[in-house]
Design a protein around this motif. Structure first.
Motif, short mmCIF file in Angstrom:
data_model
loop_
_atom_site.label_atom_id
_atom_site.label_comp_id
_atom_site.label_asym_id
_atom_site.label_seq_id
_atom_site.Cartn_x
_atom_site.Cartn_y
_atom_site.Cartn_z
N TYR A 139 52.63 79.06 -25.09
CA TYR A 139 53.59 79.29 -26.17
C TYR A 139 55.02 79.04 -25.68
O TYR A 139 55.81 78.37 -26.36
CB TYR A 139 53.44 80.73 -26.67
N MET A 140 55.35 79.54 -24.49
CA MET A 140 56.70 79.37 -23.96
C MET A 140 56.98 77.90 -23.65
O MET A 140 58.09 77.42 -23.87
CB MET A 140 56.88 80.22 -22.70
N GLU A 141 55.97 77.18 -23.16
CA GLU A 141 56.15 75.76 -22.89
C GLU A 141 56.45 75.00 -24.18
O GLU A 141 57.33 74.13 -24.23
CB GLU A 141 54.89 75.18 -22.23
N THR A 142 55.73 75.35 -25.26
CA THR A 142 55.98 74.71 -26.55
C THR A 142 57.38 75.02 -27.05
O THR A 142 58.08 74.14 -27.56
CB THR A 142 54.93 75.17 -27.59
N LYS A 143 57.80 76.27 -26.90
CA LYS A 143 59.15 76.66 -27.33
C LYS A 143 60.21 75.87 -26.58
O LYS A 143 61.20 75.42 -27.17
CB LYS A 143 59.37 78.16 -27.11
N ASN A 144 60.02 75.69 -25.28
CA ASN A 144 60.99 74.95 -24.47
C ASN A 144 61.04 73.48 -24.90
O ASN A 144 62.13 72.89 -24.96
CB ASN A 144 60.63 75.04 -22.98
N LYS B 85 62.94 73.19 -28.12
CA LYS B 85 64.38 73.32 -27.88
C LYS B 85 64.95 72.00 -27.36
O LYS B 85 66.00 71.55 -27.81
CB LYS B 85 64.65 74.44 -26.88
N GLU B 86 64.25 71.38 -26.41
CA GLU B 86 64.70 70.09 -25.88
C GLU B 86 64.74 69.02 -26.96
O GLU B 86 65.67 68.21 -27.02
CB GLU B 86 63.76 69.64 -24.74
N LEU B 87 63.72 69.01 -27.83
CA LEU B 87 63.67 68.03 -28.91
C LEU B 87 64.82 68.21 -29.88
O LEU B 87 65.47 67.24 -30.28
CB LEU B 87 62.33 68.13 -29.65
N CYS B 88 65.12 69.46 -30.22
CA CYS B 88 66.23 69.75 -31.14
C CYS B 88 67.56 69.30 -30.54
O CYS B 88 68.39 68.69 -31.22
CB CYS B 88 66.26 71.24 -31.45
N GLU B 89 67.75 69.58 -29.24
CA GLU B 89 68.99 69.17 -28.57
C GLU B 89 69.10 67.65 -28.52
O GLU B 89 70.18 67.09 -28.69
CB GLU B 89 69.03 69.77 -27.16
N CYS B 90 67.97 66.98 -28.28
CA CYS B 90 67.96 65.52 -28.23
C CYS B 90 68.31 64.94 -29.60
O CYS B 90 69.12 64.01 -29.70
CB CYS B 90 66.60 65.03 -27.77
N GLY C 65 57.73 63.30 -31.02
CA GLY C 65 59.07 63.61 -30.57
C GLY C 65 59.09 64.13 -29.15
O GLY C 65 59.96 63.75 -28.33
N PHE C 66 58.12 64.99 -28.81
CA PHE C 66 58.01 65.51 -27.45
C PHE C 66 57.84 64.35 -26.45
O PHE C 66 58.43 64.36 -25.36
CB PHE C 66 56.83 66.46 -27.32
#
Length: 203
Positions: A101-106, A109-114, A170-171
């Motif tokens: 779950y935490m890996e998916t959240k991270n 977050k990276e995708l949103c920032e990108c 996207g990931f």
């Protein structure tokens, strides 16, 4: 489990948008309810939304809060009532192991920032292409116009792809950008630039 966590782990942004009457189009795109949007420019991911038009972003609670003019706590209570969430309801996310779950959240977050950086760089290039175009063919090209001329097509393609790709695609794009070093380059390209600051001061 606290109310906020239960809501965010049980109800997706897309489920909330659909419940409150929004038409979700291809690749989870909707017309942004937070600005005068005539063409879908808001992407609904599983746990957050992002508008490529006005930059609005947040989780499902912030989405409902902004939609109805509520505080985050009032929005969480509204979602709980509307979706029939009680303390006895186990969140869907509970089936996932915490590290996964935490890996998916991270990654989200990276995708949103990108997505945000690509949008900001795209807007910069569009502005530079208009502002610094040479007045005559025999005049030397401004470096900002050259950058816009060389990079605009690719950044437009990248923005379109990130807008319409599903989350897993996207990931993969973000992963590839990290491996090639382009993600780090993009942080500079979309961030404050001395040449732009100089122009703003002169204006």
């Amino acid at each position: 489990m606290r109310l906020f966590e239960t809501i965010k782990e049980t109800v997706t942004v897309g489920q909330a948008a659909e419940y409150y009457g929004m038409k979700i189009g291809r690749n989870n795109m909707i017309c942004c309810p937070f600005h005068n949007d005539h063409h879908p420019s808001m992407k609904l991911n599983t746990t957050y939304y992002y508008c490529f038009g006005c930059g609005a972003t947040g989780d499902v609670i912030q989405f409902v809060a902004n939609l109805f003019g509520l505080s985050n706590y009032e929005a969480a209570k509204k979602i709980a009532v509307d979706f029939g969430i009680t303390p006895d309801n186990l969140p869907v996310i509970a089936a996932l192991k915490k590290p996964e779950y935490m890996e998916t959240k991270n990654r989200q977050k990276e995708l949103c920032e990108c997505q945000k950086m690509v949008c900001e760089y795209l807007h910069r290039l569009e502005k530079w292409k208009a502002l610094y175009a040479p007045e005559r063919p025999d005049l030397p090209m401004d470096e900002r116009f050259e950058e816009a001329y060389e990079s605009l097509s690719y950044i437009e393609y990248l923005a379109d792809y990130l807008t319409f790709a599903d989350e897993e695609e996207g990931f993969e794009v973000v992963k590839s950008m990290k491996e090639t070093g382009y993600l780090e380059d993009l942080k500079y390209l979309s961030g404050p630039r001395d040449e732009e600051d100089t122009y703003e001061e002169a204006a």
